[in-house]
Scaffold this motif. Structure first.
Motif, short mmCIF file in Angstrom:
data_model
loop_
_atom_site.label_atom_id
_atom_site.label_comp_id
_atom_site.label_asym_id
_atom_site.label_seq_id
_atom_site.Cartn_x
_atom_site.Cartn_y
_atom_site.Cartn_z
N ALA A 168 0.83 -1.21 0.00
CA ALA A 168 0.00 0.00 0.00
C ALA A 168 0.86 1.26 0.00
CB ALA A 168 -0.94 0.00 1.20
N LEU A 169 1.93 1.26 0.79
CA LEU A 169 2.81 2.44 0.85
C LEU A 169 3.57 2.63 -0.45
CD1 LEU A 169 4.20 2.36 4.49
CD2 LEU A 169 2.58 3.97 3.50
N LYS A 170 3.93 1.53 -1.11
CA LYS A 170 4.64 1.63 -2.38
C LYS A 170 3.80 2.38 -3.41
CE LYS A 170 6.99 -2.03 -3.54
NZ LYS A 170 7.37 -3.35 -4.06
N GLU A 171 2.49 2.16 -3.38
CA GLU A 171 1.59 2.83 -4.30
C GLU A 171 1.25 4.25 -3.86
OE1 GLU A 171 0.76 1.47 -7.20
OE2 GLU A 171 2.02 -0.21 -6.60
N THR A 172 1.41 4.53 -2.57
CA THR A 172 1.01 5.82 -2.01
C THR A 172 2.15 6.83 -2.00
OG1 THR A 172 -0.58 4.70 -0.59
CG2 THR A 172 0.02 6.93 0.04
N PHE A 213 20.02 -1.73 2.13
CA PHE A 213 19.18 -0.56 1.89
C PHE A 213 19.24 -0.17 0.42
CE2 PHE A 213 18.43 4.08 1.96
CZ PHE A 213 17.20 4.10 2.59
N MET A 214 20.44 -0.14 -0.15
CA MET A 214 20.62 0.22 -1.56
C MET A 214 19.97 -0.82 -2.48
SD MET A 214 21.91 3.14 -1.76
CE MET A 214 22.23 3.20 -3.50
N ALA A 215 20.04 -2.08 -2.11
CA ALA A 215 19.41 -3.13 -2.92
C ALA A 215 17.90 -2.89 -3.01
CB ALA A 215 19.71 -4.50 -2.34
N GLU A 216 17.30 -2.52 -1.89
CA GLU A 216 15.86 -2.22 -1.88
C GLU A 216 15.55 -1.01 -2.74
OE1 GLU A 216 11.98 -3.04 -0.99
OE2 GLU A 216 13.64 -4.21 -0.22
N LEU A 217 16.38 0.02 -2.65
CA LEU A 217 16.19 1.22 -3.47
C LEU A 217 16.32 0.90 -4.96
CD1 LEU A 217 18.01 4.06 -1.50
CD2 LEU A 217 15.57 3.77 -1.83
N LYS A 218 17.27 0.08 -5.30
CA LYS A 218 17.46 -0.30 -6.71
C LYS A 218 16.24 -1.04 -7.26
CE LYS A 218 22.48 -0.35 -6.63
NZ LYS A 218 23.70 -1.15 -6.55
N GLN A 219 15.66 -1.91 -6.45
CA GLN A 219 14.45 -2.62 -6.86
C GLN A 219 13.30 -1.62 -7.08
OE1 GLN A 219 13.42 -5.66 -4.08
NE2 GLN A 219 14.92 -7.11 -4.87
N LEU A 220 13.22 -0.63 -6.20
CA LEU A 220 12.18 0.39 -6.31
C LEU A 220 12.38 1.22 -7.57
CD1 LEU A 220 9.72 1.59 -4.85
CD2 LEU A 220 11.28 3.13 -3.67
N ILE A 221 13.61 1.55 -7.89
CA ILE A 221 13.92 2.36 -9.07
C ILE A 221 13.62 1.57 -10.35
CG2 ILE A 221 15.80 3.42 -10.39
CD1 ILE A 221 16.99 4.24 -7.60
N LYS A 222 13.91 0.28 -10.37
CA LYS A 222 13.63 -0.57 -11.53
C LYS A 222 12.15 -0.58 -11.87
CE LYS A 222 17.35 -3.95 -11.19
NZ LYS A 222 17.66 -5.35 -10.87
#
Length: 150
Positions: free
Chosen positions: A115-119, A140-149
């Protein structure tokens, strides 16, 4: 219903409407004594739903705990309380509609993160950093990279 401002036990219902899920009602009330207005929610109670934590202990599902976590993640972000309330109610509805009486905390955390990812992506990263217990900058960077992809 007791007034949250002055403690008077007399209030009148000014407005009443069902919430979007149809299983609860939002009521605006006005205190007879001080005249201030406040909101209450009414819903049918279901049997206790237990949350199974990571260490195997169990505690009763608490929507307020979900809201507190979302509010903390959304601090200083442009996310309204209505949206936070909506997310929490949506998660509560999913958990309540599940036929199981016990739900792993991992599933609830994933629902919040989705839900937060969409918000709000910043709120998502904040919540994920606590929920996933990032141990170092690399995770932390791995999670950010997935979000950026995405």
């Amino acid at each position: 219903m007791k007034c949250i401002f002055c403690g008077c036990s007399d209030s009148k219902v000014v407005d009443s409407r069902p919430l979007d899920d149809g299983t609860s009602i939002r009521r605006r009330r006005e205190c007879i004594q001080c005249g201030r207005r406040f909101t209450t929610y009414e819903k049918a109670e279901r049997g206790a739903i237990m949350v199974v934590k990571k260490d195997g202990t169990r505690e009763q599902f608490d929507i307020e705990k979900i809201k507190r976590g979302i509010i903390k993640a959304c601090e200083k972000r442009n996310v309204s309380m209505d949206k936070i309330e909506s997310i929490a109610i949506s998660i509560e509805r999913k958990v309540s509609n599940d036929v199981r009486n016990e739900v792993p905390v991992k599933e609830i955390g994933e629902m919040v993160m989705d839900a937060l990812k969409e918000t709000d992506e910043v709120a998502y990263v904040r919540f994920a950093s606590v929920y996933r217990e990032f141990k170092d900058v690399d995770t932390f960077m791995a999670e950010l990279k997935q979000l950026i992809k995405r």
